[in-house]
Design a protein around this motif. Sequence first.
Motif, mmCIF file in Angstrom:
data_model
loop_
_atom_site.group_PDB
_atom_site.id
_atom_site.type_symbol
_atom_site.label_atom_id
_atom_site.label_comp_id
_atom_site.label_asym_id
_atom_site.label_seq_id
_atom_site.Cartn_x
_atom_site.Cartn_y
_atom_site.Cartn_z
ATOM 1 N N ALA A 130 35.503 2.701 -31.393
ATOM 2 C CA ALA A 130 36.285 1.502 -31.719
ATOM 3 C C ALA A 130 37.724 1.812 -32.138
ATOM 4 O O ALA A 130 38.649 1.116 -31.709
ATOM 5 C CB ALA A 130 35.574 0.708 -32.813
ATOM 6 N N PRO A 131 38.005 2.839 -32.975
ATOM 7 C CA PRO A 131 39.404 3.095 -33.346
ATOM 8 C C PRO A 131 40.292 3.417 -32.149
ATOM 9 O O PRO A 131 41.432 2.937 -32.063
ATOM 10 C CB PRO A 131 39.302 4.289 -34.311
ATOM 11 C CG PRO A 131 37.919 4.209 -34.865
ATOM 12 C CD PRO A 131 37.070 3.690 -33.740
ATOM 13 N N ALA A 132 39.782 4.217 -31.221
ATOM 14 C CA ALA A 132 40.584 4.559 -30.049
ATOM 15 C C ALA A 132 40.855 3.333 -29.192
ATOM 16 O O ALA A 132 41.983 3.103 -28.728
ATOM 17 C CB ALA A 132 39.870 5.642 -29.226
ATOM 18 N N ARG A 133 39.839 2.499 -28.981
ATOM 19 C CA ARG A 133 40.019 1.306 -28.168
ATOM 20 C C ARG A 133 40.951 0.307 -28.854
ATOM 21 O O ARG A 133 41.733 -0.377 -28.190
ATOM 22 C CB ARG A 133 38.666 0.651 -27.890
ATOM 23 C CG ARG A 133 37.757 1.483 -27.008
ATOM 24 C CD ARG A 133 36.673 0.634 -26.411
ATOM 25 N NE ARG A 133 37.232 -0.375 -25.539
ATOM 26 C CZ ARG A 133 36.493 -1.288 -24.905
ATOM 27 N NH1 ARG A 133 35.198 -1.319 -25.075
ATOM 28 N NH2 ARG A 133 37.062 -2.174 -24.118
ATOM 29 N N ALA A 134 40.873 0.210 -30.185
ATOM 30 C CA ALA A 134 41.761 -0.702 -30.905
ATOM 31 C C ALA A 134 43.214 -0.268 -30.765
ATOM 32 O O ALA A 134 44.113 -1.100 -30.585
ATOM 33 C CB ALA A 134 41.347 -0.761 -32.373
ATOM 34 N N THR A 135 43.453 1.035 -30.832
ATOM 35 C CA THR A 135 44.826 1.531 -30.683
ATOM 36 C C THR A 135 45.371 1.238 -29.297
ATOM 37 O O THR A 135 46.500 0.751 -29.134
ATOM 38 C CB THR A 135 44.859 3.045 -30.950
ATOM 39 O OG1 THR A 135 44.358 3.301 -32.266
ATOM 40 C CG2 THR A 135 46.269 3.584 -30.841
ATOM 41 N N VAL A 136 44.563 1.518 -28.277
ATOM 42 C CA VAL A 136 45.012 1.292 -26.899
ATOM 43 C C VAL A 136 45.179 -0.195 -26.610
ATOM 44 O O VAL A 136 46.004 -0.575 -25.778
ATOM 45 C CB VAL A 136 44.005 1.934 -25.921
ATOM 46 C CG1 VAL A 136 44.384 1.650 -24.486
ATOM 47 C CG2 VAL A 136 43.949 3.433 -26.139
ATOM 48 N N ALA A 137 44.442 -1.056 -27.282
ATOM 49 C CA ALA A 137 44.517 -2.494 -27.026
ATOM 50 C C ALA A 137 45.678 -3.169 -27.745
ATOM 51 O O ALA A 137 46.283 -4.101 -27.203
ATOM 52 C CB ALA A 137 43.197 -3.162 -27.428
ATOM 53 N N ILE A 138 45.999 -2.716 -28.953
ATOM 54 C CA ILE A 138 46.988 -3.426 -29.769
ATOM 55 C C ILE A 138 48.410 -2.920 -29.536
ATOM 56 O O ILE A 138 49.367 -3.714 -29.487
ATOM 57 C CB ILE A 138 46.604 -3.313 -31.258
ATOM 58 C CG1 ILE A 138 45.277 -4.033 -31.508
ATOM 59 C CG2 ILE A 138 47.687 -3.893 -32.152
ATOM 60 C CD1 ILE A 138 44.766 -3.906 -32.909
ATOM 61 N N LEU A 139 48.583 -1.616 -29.375
ATOM 62 C CA LEU A 139 49.937 -1.073 -29.221
ATOM 63 C C LEU A 139 50.698 -1.671 -28.036
ATOM 64 O O LEU A 139 51.876 -2.033 -28.177
ATOM 65 C CB LEU A 139 49.872 0.456 -29.106
ATOM 66 C CG LEU A 139 49.667 1.218 -30.421
ATOM 67 C CD1 LEU A 139 49.670 2.720 -30.172
ATOM 68 C CD2 LEU A 139 50.753 0.859 -31.426
ATOM 69 N N PRO A 140 50.118 -1.804 -26.838
ATOM 70 C CA PRO A 140 50.877 -2.430 -25.744
ATOM 71 C C PRO A 140 51.312 -3.857 -26.042
ATOM 72 O O PRO A 140 52.388 -4.277 -25.609
ATOM 73 C CB PRO A 140 49.886 -2.373 -24.565
ATOM 74 C CG PRO A 140 49.009 -1.225 -24.874
ATOM 75 C CD PRO A 140 48.842 -1.252 -26.360
ATOM 76 N N VAL A 141 50.496 -4.605 -26.781
ATOM 77 C CA VAL A 141 50.885 -5.975 -27.133
ATOM 78 C C VAL A 141 52.150 -5.966 -27.984
ATOM 79 O O VAL A 141 53.098 -6.735 -27.746
ATOM 80 C CB VAL A 141 49.732 -6.681 -27.869
ATOM 81 C CG1 VAL A 141 50.159 -8.069 -28.331
ATOM 82 C CG2 VAL A 141 48.513 -6.777 -26.970
ATOM 83 N N LEU A 142 52.191 -5.087 -28.978
ATOM 84 C CA LEU A 142 53.376 -5.015 -29.842
ATOM 85 C C LEU A 142 54.597 -4.540 -29.084
ATOM 86 O O LEU A 142 55.714 -5.055 -29.267
ATOM 87 C CB LEU A 142 53.081 -4.081 -31.019
ATOM 88 C CG LEU A 142 51.893 -4.474 -31.915
ATOM 89 C CD1 LEU A 142 51.682 -3.428 -32.996
ATOM 90 C CD2 LEU A 142 52.120 -5.844 -32.526
ATOM 91 N N ILE A 143 54.425 -3.564 -28.199
ATOM 92 C CA ILE A 143 55.568 -3.023 -27.453
ATOM 93 C C ILE A 143 56.126 -4.068 -26.490
ATOM 94 O O ILE A 143 57.349 -4.259 -26.388
ATOM 95 C CB ILE A 143 55.147 -1.739 -26.709
ATOM 96 C CG1 ILE A 143 54.825 -0.643 -27.720
ATOM 97 C CG2 ILE A 143 56.245 -1.283 -25.764
ATOM 98 C CD1 ILE A 143 54.276 0.619 -27.090
ATOM 99 N N ILE A 144 55.249 -4.754 -25.768
ATOM 100 C CA ILE A 144 55.718 -5.769 -24.817
ATOM 101 C C ILE A 144 56.372 -6.925 -25.557
ATOM 102 O O ILE A 144 57.353 -7.509 -25.069
ATOM 103 C CB ILE A 144 54.549 -6.246 -23.942
ATOM 104 C CG1 ILE A 144 54.053 -5.092 -23.061
ATOM 105 C CG2 ILE A 144 54.971 -7.411 -23.062
ATOM 106 C CD1 ILE A 144 52.847 -5.432 -22.218
ATOM 107 N N ARG A 145 55.865 -7.260 -26.721
ATOM 108 C CA ARG A 145 56.497 -8.315 -27.510
ATOM 109 C C ARG A 145 57.900 -7.899 -27.943
ATOM 110 O O ARG A 145 58.841 -8.701 -27.927
ATOM 111 C CB ARG A 145 55.630 -8.641 -28.730
ATOM 112 C CG ARG A 145 56.206 -9.744 -29.611
ATOM 113 C CD ARG A 145 56.435 -11.007 -28.834
ATOM 114 N NE ARG A 145 57.109 -12.026 -29.630
ATOM 115 C CZ ARG A 145 57.591 -13.155 -29.146
ATOM 116 N NH1 ARG A 145 57.490 -13.417 -27.846
ATOM 117 N NH2 ARG A 145 58.180 -14.028 -29.938
#
Length: 203
Positions: A59-74
Amino acid sequence: ERASFTSLGVVETRNSWDYLTVSFEFARKPKYYFEQLLLPGILFLGVSYIQFFVDPRLAPARATVAILPVLIIRTMSNSLYSTLPEGAQNVWLMDFVSACLIMSVLAATQFAGVTTLQRMESKRKARLTGLHHHRAASEKLIAHAKAHNVTLLSILDECSATCLSDDPNSNADHTADSANNIDASTVQLQSGNVSLDGPDEQK
């Protein structure tokens, strides 16, 4: 009445005034926006979908990969909006960044759904393991009920009474220890310490 000379545009004379209409064509070089917005947006959107190939138990690895692109694209969209004039017109570059943001958010939502379903699956697996653990005792109770034509509830009451009869002075603690007594009866059934036959058969 048109003027007697030619130009790149159109010259008209109105009320002794000359009017010149000239058209311009602009071609913008897309290198800056391609390197700073288009290419990074596509790459980070691909990173957000890499989580589908990661073990759901991490779960920690998947959470990192899922959330970071959202913040960067924003952050990229904020940078784009700060350079463009405000208005209600449609700009394909803004639409592209918004589409990337929506798709990355959907990927993060899928991660939340997978985590919830995995938690439910773990609870069901633990329950199934408990049922398999008590399968032998359950089969023994069912066989005894069929052999003596009694109900399972009466057999469980008999086992509970047998466990309580070992300590007659424990009636005051009956309410607090009822769950433990039932568990003890189950253990005794599994080990064969409690006889399921009637009083006459026990003799």
